[in-house]
Motif scaffolding. Structure first.
Motif, mmCIF file in Angstrom:
data_model
loop_
_atom_site.group_PDB
_atom_site.id
_atom_site.type_symbol
_atom_site.label_atom_id
_atom_site.label_comp_id
_atom_site.label_asym_id
_atom_site.label_seq_id
_atom_site.Cartn_x
_atom_site.Cartn_y
_atom_site.Cartn_z
ATOM 1 N N HIS A 157 -10.798 -9.085 3.785
ATOM 2 C CA HIS A 157 -9.446 -8.959 4.438
ATOM 3 C C HIS A 157 -8.431 -10.136 3.507
ATOM 4 C CE1 HIS A 157 -10.745 -5.896 6.952
ATOM 5 N NE2 HIS A 157 -11.254 -6.556 7.715
ATOM 6 N N HIS A 158 -8.656 -10.359 2.347
ATOM 7 C CA HIS A 158 -7.965 -11.332 1.780
ATOM 8 C C HIS A 158 -7.299 -10.809 0.484
ATOM 9 C CE1 HIS A 158 -10.572 -13.816 4.464
ATOM 10 N NE2 HIS A 158 -9.477 -14.778 4.182
ATOM 11 N N ASN B 71 -5.411 -3.021 7.455
ATOM 12 C CA ASN B 71 -5.405 -1.654 7.413
ATOM 13 C C ASN B 71 -4.802 -0.963 6.202
ATOM 14 O OD1 ASN B 71 -6.461 -1.414 10.077
ATOM 15 N ND2 ASN B 71 -4.402 -1.881 10.923
ATOM 16 N N HIS B 72 -4.294 -2.013 5.308
ATOM 17 C CA HIS B 72 -3.827 -1.342 4.282
ATOM 18 C C HIS B 72 -4.704 -0.974 3.102
ATOM 19 C CE1 HIS B 72 -1.419 -1.487 0.214
ATOM 20 N NE2 HIS B 72 -0.620 -0.958 0.903
ATOM 21 N N PRO B 73 -4.500 0.438 2.504
ATOM 22 C CA PRO B 73 -5.477 0.930 1.408
ATOM 23 C C PRO B 73 -5.392 -0.062 0.492
ATOM 24 C CG PRO B 73 -4.208 2.642 2.351
ATOM 25 C CD PRO B 73 -3.627 1.454 3.108
ATOM 26 N N LYS B 74 -6.723 -0.341 -0.196
ATOM 27 C CA LYS B 74 -6.842 -1.151 -1.462
ATOM 28 C C LYS B 74 -6.345 -0.399 -2.663
ATOM 29 C CE LYS B 74 -8.215 -4.494 1.039
ATOM 30 N NZ LYS B 74 -8.462 -4.025 2.553
ATOM 31 N N ARG B 75 -5.089 -0.496 -3.216
ATOM 32 C CA ARG B 75 -4.887 0.547 -4.254
ATOM 33 C C ARG B 75 -3.368 -0.237 -4.879
ATOM 34 N NH1 ARG B 75 -2.729 4.905 0.303
ATOM 35 N NH2 ARG B 75 -0.808 3.798 0.731
ATOM 36 N N PRO B 76 -3.316 0.127 -6.010
ATOM 37 C CA PRO B 76 -2.110 -0.331 -6.738
ATOM 38 C C PRO B 76 -0.834 -0.071 -6.095
ATOM 39 C CG PRO B 76 -3.443 0.827 -8.535
ATOM 40 C CD PRO B 76 -3.945 1.177 -6.767
ATOM 41 N N ALA C 68 4.073 4.863 0.293
ATOM 42 C CA ALA C 68 3.631 5.569 1.458
ATOM 43 C C ALA C 68 3.242 4.741 2.643
ATOM 44 C CB ALA C 68 2.074 6.057 0.923
ATOM 45 N N TYR C 69 3.551 3.311 2.721
ATOM 46 C CA TYR C 69 3.111 2.368 3.570
ATOM 47 C C TYR C 69 4.192 1.388 4.141
ATOM 48 C CZ TYR C 69 -0.566 0.130 6.219
ATOM 49 O OH TYR C 69 -1.617 -0.393 7.246
ATOM 50 N N GLY C 70 4.691 0.626 3.047
ATOM 51 C CA GLY C 70 5.688 -0.285 3.270
ATOM 52 C C GLY C 70 6.078 -1.520 2.202
ATOM 53 N N LEU C 71 6.252 -2.623 2.637
ATOM 54 C CA LEU C 71 6.751 -3.720 1.674
ATOM 55 C C LEU C 71 5.763 -4.953 1.974
ATOM 56 C CD1 LEU C 71 10.461 -3.710 1.644
ATOM 57 C CD2 LEU C 71 8.893 -2.511 0.349
ATOM 58 N N PHE C 72 5.121 -5.635 0.872
ATOM 59 C CA PHE C 72 4.665 -6.755 1.336
ATOM 60 C C PHE C 72 5.493 -8.005 0.580
ATOM 61 C CE2 PHE C 72 1.444 -3.953 2.251
ATOM 62 C CZ PHE C 72 0.441 -4.385 3.065
ATOM 63 N N THR C 73 5.608 -9.078 1.144
ATOM 64 C CA THR C 73 6.444 -9.861 0.354
ATOM 65 C C THR C 73 5.932 -11.366 0.853
ATOM 66 O OG1 THR C 73 8.951 -10.858 0.322
ATOM 67 C CG2 THR C 73 8.021 -10.176 2.471
ATOM 68 N N LEU D 36 3.964 -11.417 4.047
ATOM 69 C CA LEU D 36 4.304 -10.541 5.308
ATOM 70 C C LEU D 36 4.549 -9.240 4.911
ATOM 71 C CD1 LEU D 36 7.241 -12.922 6.224
ATOM 72 C CD2 LEU D 36 5.276 -12.826 7.261
ATOM 73 N N TYR D 37 4.254 -8.474 6.042
ATOM 74 C CA TYR D 37 4.363 -6.752 5.888
ATOM 75 C C TYR D 37 5.423 -6.278 6.776
ATOM 76 C CZ TYR D 37 3.075 -2.023 6.822
ATOM 77 O OH TYR D 37 3.090 -0.730 7.260
ATOM 78 N N ILE D 38 6.005 -5.410 5.776
ATOM 79 C CA ILE D 38 7.122 -4.762 6.936
ATOM 80 C C ILE D 38 6.896 -3.211 6.458
ATOM 81 C CG2 ILE D 38 9.681 -4.189 6.636
ATOM 82 C CD1 ILE D 38 8.843 -7.388 4.923
ATOM 83 N N SER D 39 7.001 -2.614 7.746
ATOM 84 C CA SER D 39 6.556 -1.216 7.588
ATOM 85 C C SER D 39 7.782 -0.343 7.048
ATOM 86 C CB SER D 39 6.150 -0.612 8.928
ATOM 87 O OG SER D 39 5.786 0.802 8.756
#
Length: 415
Positions: free
Chosen positions: A167-168, A191-196, A213-218, A229-232
């Motif tokens: 989870h890192h 819970n985020h899929p491990k993908r590009p 398909a999921y959101g933004l990570f910043t 941080l995750y923004i759906s």
């Protein structure tokens, strides 16, 4: 078929005198052309043909920078374009002789990745140095470019890498100010899929990784202990299981008027619509507008354009006017004011090597030009040059060439 049946009205009626907007910007095609190294003067590594939107602007690089054959799964790619005039270019450099590292997802293990920081005005390209053993950028869609706020004229190139089985995540960075590599590890959304990802945006001293398909990570990559941080995506838009290769045709995230915008096309038969949200305070999405394509198709401007009444592919939001969205339809790019439902402009796509799956928001960048590249400059050898439009006969030739090329691509042939 006659020329009047082929050429849309907004192309036939284009005035010969075309003014650039107050803040010049271009539609930069992400896949550059390649040319013989002998065609480039000494010290010149990249050329730009800049055109007023909606015409596409094209970069050209020598074979020595992008030596590998182009295929549907491997091609040179402009990862990022900074407002200061720097481009980050990805190009593979032949087969790798080193064993694969299987701890990271979607690594292109059989090819050697290389990244070039290109100074567009000087037409130079600098190869990023090879990272230390155990470090490597693994997927260009995960790599971002951000200006260093503490060192004028310097940049940080960073990739967010998922660590498989954990989870890192690791943030692998190269700093031009120190000419050094470093990595930082932090907790990753479980819970985020491990993908590009679908691209990276630099905004407000942060990098933003986009998953359509999921959101933004910043995160702020310049802090010693960055927090991811995750923004759906907006409510009802998260669909990780429905992700497909065509998602970039129906969704896009980009900057417009200084804010992050998310645009989505819903193509349910009879209910086709386009919707935009704006990210506020880096926390929540606010609905800006939505419009049915039935309303857009019914507008007099759309009927006059002779465009087909079919759902287009998304390109991007206008960089300074969020009411205006650009779309692809076959070999055309056009824009519409979604608030008024009015088609405003359009042109033929003058891009080489169209993607097999068709054009999408991953095909182009809306790049605001720095002062050094704005069109009041005179073109110079090896540097930017400018085009103001195409005439009717040129448009017809463009169509014929593109139709032949698209036909070849449909047969699986690449040039």
């Amino acid at each position: 078929m006659s020329e009047h049946e082929i050429v849309p009205a907004f192309v036939r009626s284009r005035a010969p005198e075309i003014r650039w907007p107050p803040q010049p910007w271009v539609v930069l095609y992400r896949v550059p052309r390649r040319a013989n190294t002998e065609n480039f003067p000494p010290g010149k590594d990249i050329t730009l043909l800049l055109a007023k939107p909606p015409l596409s602007s094209i970069a050209t690089v020598p074979w020595r920078i992008a030596p590998d054959d182009i295929s549907p799964t491997n091609y040179p790619y402009i990862v990022a374009a900074d407002a200061s005039g720097f481009l980050l270019l990805y190009a593979t450099q032949g087969r790798s002789k080193e064993p694969a590292d299987t701890t990271l997802c979607d690594a292109r293990m059989d090819l050697v990745p290389a990244y070039f920081l290109c100074h567009a005005h000087r037409s130079s390209a600098s190869l990023l140095p090879k990272p230390p053993s155990g470090m490597v950028f693994f997927h260009f869609h995960n790599v971002g470019l951000i200006a260093n706020p503490r060192a004028d004229g310097h940049f940080l190139v960073a990739e967010l890498q998922h660590l498989m089985g954990t989870h890192h995540a690791s943030l692998l960075c190269y700093s031009t100010s120190t000419d050094s590599w470093f990595a930082r590890e932090f907790a990753y959304h479980p819970n985020h899929p491990k993908r590009p990802y679908d691209g990276v945006i630099s905004h407000k001293r942060k990098l933003w990784w986009v998953d359509l398909a999921y959101g933004l990570f910043t995160c702020d990559p310049f802090t010693e202990q960055p927090e991811l941080l995750y923004i759906s995506l907006p409510l009802g838009c998260v669909q990780p299981s429905a992700r497909s290769q065509d998602i970039a045709k129906r969704r896009c995230v980009n900057l417009s008027h200084g804010k992050l915008r998310y645009v989505q096309i819903d193509d349910c038969p009879g209910k086709e619509k386009v919707t935009m949200w704006t990210l506020h305070n880096a926390v929540h999405w606010r609905l800006e507008y939505e419009a049915s394509f039935t309303e857009i198709w019914a507008d007099a401007s759309y009927k006059a354009s002779r465009l087909q009444c079919k759902v287009p592919a998304l390109a991007f939001v206008h960089p300074s006017n969020p009411k205006v969205v650009y779309f692809f339809q076959d070999y055309l790019i056009f824009c519409a004011n979604i608030s008024s439902r009015m088609v405003m402009d359009g042109e033929f796509i003058s891009m080489t090597c169209p993607p097999i799956g068709g054009y999408s928001s991953s095909s182009v960048l809306a790049w605001e030009l720095p002062a050094s590249l704005q069109p009041n400059d005179k073109p110079f050898l090896g540097g930017p040059s400018y085009t103001e439009g195409v005439d009717h006969r040129s448009a017809k030739r463009t169509i014929d060439a593109l139709e032949r090329r698209l036909s070849a691509h449909a047969s699986g042939l690449w040039h």
